[in-house]
Design an enzyme around this catalytic site. Structure first.
Site, mmCIF file in Angstrom:
data_model
loop_
_atom_site.group_PDB
_atom_site.id
_atom_site.type_symbol
_atom_site.label_atom_id
_atom_site.label_comp_id
_atom_site.label_asym_id
_atom_site.label_seq_id
_atom_site.Cartn_x
_atom_site.Cartn_y
_atom_site.Cartn_z
ATOM 1 N N SER A 1 0.801 -1.224 0.000
ATOM 2 C CA SER A 1 0.000 0.000 0.000
ATOM 3 C C SER A 1 0.831 1.270 0.000
ATOM 4 O O SER A 1 0.272 2.364 -0.114
ATOM 5 C CB SER A 1 -0.930 0.004 1.222
ATOM 6 O OG SER A 1 -0.182 -0.032 2.421
ATOM 7 N N LYS B 1 -6.766 3.989 8.239
ATOM 8 C CA LYS B 1 -5.824 4.934 7.641
ATOM 9 C C LYS B 1 -6.409 6.339 7.589
ATOM 10 O O LYS B 1 -5.742 7.321 7.930
ATOM 11 C CB LYS B 1 -5.430 4.468 6.247
ATOM 12 C CG LYS B 1 -4.581 3.194 6.234
ATOM 13 C CD LYS B 1 -4.309 2.727 4.811
ATOM 14 C CE LYS B 1 -3.457 1.464 4.805
ATOM 15 N NZ LYS B 1 -3.207 0.955 3.441
#
Length: 827
Positions: free
Chosen positions: A714, A757
């Site tokens: 990611s 996140k």
């Protein structure tokens, strides 16, 4: 009870003459006793007594407690020491009057007097002569009576009839004593030494067990010969009673001897059977076992097996090892709940209330449980589901299982699978092994006592395997609704229906669970709690519990959400709540000490006082920098304890085009860096990068916190942005964070942990976030108020990233980036 006579300390009215001879009350006169009557006053104090008639020559202690009786004793002691002892007609009268007393009694001399600690008097009285009350002179303060002494009539020469009566009295007394086992030469010597009929009659009468009326009749009889005749009549009755009593005792003894004889014979029979090898359990025990097997309600095939084993047990010797094994097996069959079901609580609203009361949020889990209850209500014959809660430690997986059992109204059994490596733990051992037992599943069913409990298989991801087998393979049948209706335990060796059991598994990770086993379970993911959720849980559950456990009262501890937030960020770094509860408990203990030392609550916990209570912060988050230099970009990372921001740094230095990666990166992250470099080289002209830079310089990429391992795809978007920034010498916007996986063709692929996140970006003050377009659906899990604090840019290709990320590329109204952000915000 207020009583002038205590039968424990005076000779019993019906006692045999032997008792008179043994005690100090024995009416035995000395050889030189004066035959003349004592000089007795015409008026004497009266002492009423209960349950006893005092005869001549008796010496007995009397307990005096009534006020009038105490006054009478005092008057006698202050006078001639003579007192008239009269028996009450009714022992229940506490304050007897003249009409409540017999008129004939015994004049006694008070030999000794002792005051007891409770205020009563203990007097030792010796009976001297009979007396009749002519009249009561006064009744206050004590009874004073005018008396007429009844002297003992002198008997002339003893006739043959009198001698026969005296011998009969002695012989009957000896017979009674023999029947009672109390005969002795000393007692008979006392009886033989008395040669006067009247005195012998009084001696025997004072120890006979007679009613008060009969004893009073003897006392009132003035003729000694007639008195002796009445005593003989009583002795005959007493002898008959004693003979009957002895007969009853002999019969009881014979019965006891017979029981002992039967026991001895039974033991001999057992020994004979043992030698012949034909022994067996006692018939009554076998009958009880057979009755229990018939009542438990086993299925037909199980009943057939139990009858077979019971028949084998009946033909075996009870001391054989095989008989013990079969008996234990049959006991297990009796103890299992073959047909017992607990009634489900099918009130959906009440179940929802219970789940909401025990756990905050976890809406997906609660919805699944309520759906199960709804289907169960409409279709009672449905099979139990196999749920698996997956999530980091401390998020409430095990406690959620207890809440589900409470909401269903079922029994709850927890079975820990962590570290299990023996297949027999699940399926049991075969009965051929010594000490064999059923598996843990069957044991849990027995522990619950019902066929439909909630069984929690805790830590199913930590099951191992070795030479003893693979427990996870044994679980395949347990956790398959199409098979577990006939689960066969190796020990029982008969099918048991597990289809009504609700199995709930818990796991931290799924990688270690075999795919066939994973396929049988319905996965429900429990992500780590966000900071906002932890604050609400702490406010609703943790704070009240810690306040109570540490002896504080509601209102003693005042702590704001801001302080709780600081505790969560600076002192705990976890997905669950265990460390948060420890830290809150630590604060509560310190405040409890203050209260115990005398300080008055309430105690207010502030951010300033937090470091004094808990010490220096254990964790420090990366702070958002006001301006970023070229080559630095902010990425978003997911950790088991929540989201975090990650500064990725890139730098160029003279060299030959090499790529150096530091920061303890994993293979996947290193490959993302290689892909980012390849993309930057392939798009160099469009991005304004001189191609010769790659040939004359080395590129160094570093991810800070070098001691922490990092991996995952990611960070690809962030790596590309940092590389372009350093190669074009253009800084990246400091209020922008990003995440996403990249490909060589320039696509941005979806990643996990979007909720965590984005919340990490909000917590650190970021204003904008770049995420893959395919992750827009994950924003639904973020609370609406937090979602409104950040602009989200969904991107599908890497080319869309750099125009947003450049420091001089602030979005304007009408720009494609701004429209995308507005659309994302509205969603």
């Amino acid at each position: 009870m207020d009583n002038e006579f205590d039968p424990k300390n005076a000779p019993e009215q019906g006692a045999p003459p032997a008792e008179e001879a043994r005690g100090h009350e024995a009416p035995v006169a000395s050889e030189g006793e004066d035959k003349n009557q004592p000089d007795i006053p015409s008026e004497l104090p009266v002492l009423p007594v209960r349950d006893i008639v005092v005869f001549n020559y008796m010496i007995l202690p009397l307990f005096v407690g009534r006020d009038k009786s105490v006054q009478a004793v005092d008057a006698a002691l202050n006078g001639s020491r003579y007192i008239l002892v009269l028996t009450q007609k009714d022992e229940k009268v506490d304050e007897p009057g003249p009409d409540d007393l017999y008129r004939v009694g015994t004049v006694g001399m008070i030999m000794r007097m002792l005051k007891m600690p409770d205020g009563r008097l203990k007097v030792l009285v010796q009976g001297l002569t009979r007396a009749r009350v002519k009249d009561f002179v006064s009744t206050d303060p004590f009874h004073l009576a005018s008396v007429e002494v009844l002297p003992e009539r002198d008997t002339k020469e003893v006739t043959l009839e009198q001698e026969a009566m005296m011998r009969a009295a002695r012989e009957q007394s000896e017979k009674i004593l023999s029947l009672r086992g109390m005969a002795s030469a000393d007692i008979m010597a006392v009886l033989n030494s008395v040669n006067e009929p009247g005195r012998l009659a009084d001696l025997v009468a004072s120890n006979l067990r007679m009613r008060v009326e009969e004893a009073q009749r003897l006392l009132e009889c003035e003729d000694p010969i007639e008195r002796l005749r009445l005593v003989n009549e009583q002795l005959v009755k007493e002898a008959e009673v004693a003979a009957m009593q002895a007969k009853i005792q002999n019969m009881a003894k014979e019965g006891m001897d017979k029981a002992q004889k039967d026991f001895f014979l039974r033991e001999q029979m057992k020994a004979i059977r043992r030698e012949l090898g034909e022994g067996g359990e006692e018939s009554d025990e076998l009958d009880e076992l057979k009755e229990a097997l018939d009542k438990v309600g086993m299925p037909k095939e199980v009943k057939k097996e139990s009858d077979k084993q019971f028949k084998r047990l009946s033909s075996m010797h009870p001391d054989s090892s095989e008989a013990g094994v079969i008996r234990t097996y049959l006991d297990w069959l009796v103890d299992l709940p073959w047909k017992k079901l607990s009634k489900d609580r099918l009130d959906i609203k009440e179940a929802k209330r219970i789940l909401d009361e025990d756990h905050f949020d976890l809406e997906k889990v609660k919805e699944r449980i309520l759906e199960y209850l709804s289907v169960r209500k409409l279709n009672p014959g449905m099979k139990g589901p196999i749920l698996c809660f997956v999530g980091p430690p401390g998020v409430g997986k095990t406690s959620l299982g207890r809440s589900i059992a409470r909401a269903l109204g079922r029994k709850f059994v927890r079975m820990s699978l962590g570290g299990m490596r023996d297949e027999a733990e699940i399926r049991g051992h075969r009965r051929t092994y010594i000490g064999s037992m059923p598996g843990r599943v069957v044991q849990s069913i027995k522990q619950a006592g019902t066929r439909n409990p909630v069984i929690m298989l805790d830590e199913i991801d930590k099951v191992g395997s070795d030479f003893r087998g693979d427990p996870s393979s044994a679980l395949l049948e347990v956790l398959d609704p199409e098979q577990n209706f006939s689960f066969s335990d190796h020990y029982l060796n008969v099918p048991f229906d597990l289809s009504k059991v609700m199995f709930i598994c818990t796991a931290n990770i799924l990688d270690t669970i075999p795919p066939p086993l994973l396929d049988r379970m319905e996965l429900i993911r429990l992500p780590g709690y966000t900071e906002q959720e932890k604050i609400k849980i702490a406010r609703r559950y943790i704070l009240p519990r810690q306040i109570e456990e540490n002896g504080l009262e509601e209102g003693d501890m005042v702590i704001s959400d801001q302080v709780l937030s600081r505790v969560i960020r600076d002192y705990t770094r976890e997905a669950g709540l265990r460390n948060l509860e420890r830290e809150v408990g630590s604060v509560a203990r310190k405040l409890a000490r203050k209260k115990a030392e005398g300080e008055a609550p309430p105690f207010r916990v502030t951010v300033a006082s937090l470091q004094k209570l808990l010490g220096p912060p254990q964790f420090m988050d990366d702070e958002r920098e006001a301006d970023l230099p070229p080559g630095v970009a902010v990425g978003l990372a997911w950790t088991p304890v929540g989201g975090a921001i990650l500064h990725i740094e890139a730098a160029t230095l003279p060299g030959k085009g090499g790529l150096q990666l530091t920061g303890k990166l994993g293979d996947v992250m290193k490959e993302s860096a290689q892909a980012a470099l390849t993309y930057a080289k392939s798009r160099a002209r469009e991005l304004g990068i001189d191609p010769e830079v790659f040939e004359k310089n080395d590129i160094h990429i570093h991810v800070p916190a070098g001691a922490t391992p990092k991996d995952g795809p990611s960070a690809g978007v962030t790596l590309v942005t940092a590389l372009i920034s350093v190669l074009t010498n253009t800084p990246v916007a400091s209020d922008l964070a990003m995440t996403g996986e990249i490909t060589l063709r320039g696509r941005v692929l979806p990643v996990g942990g979007i909720k965590e996140k984005v919340l990490a970006a909000v917590a650190t003050g970021m204003k904008r976030v770049i995420i893959p377009a395919q992750n827009m659906k994950d924003l639904h899990d973020i609370p609406r108020d937090l979602r409104g604090r950040v602009k989200v840019y969904p991107v599908e290709r890497i080319d869309e990233v750099w125009p947003i990320a450049r420091c001089d590329a602030a979005p304007k109204e009408g720009a494609p980036e701004a429209k995308a952000a507005v659309a994302a915000k509205a969603s």
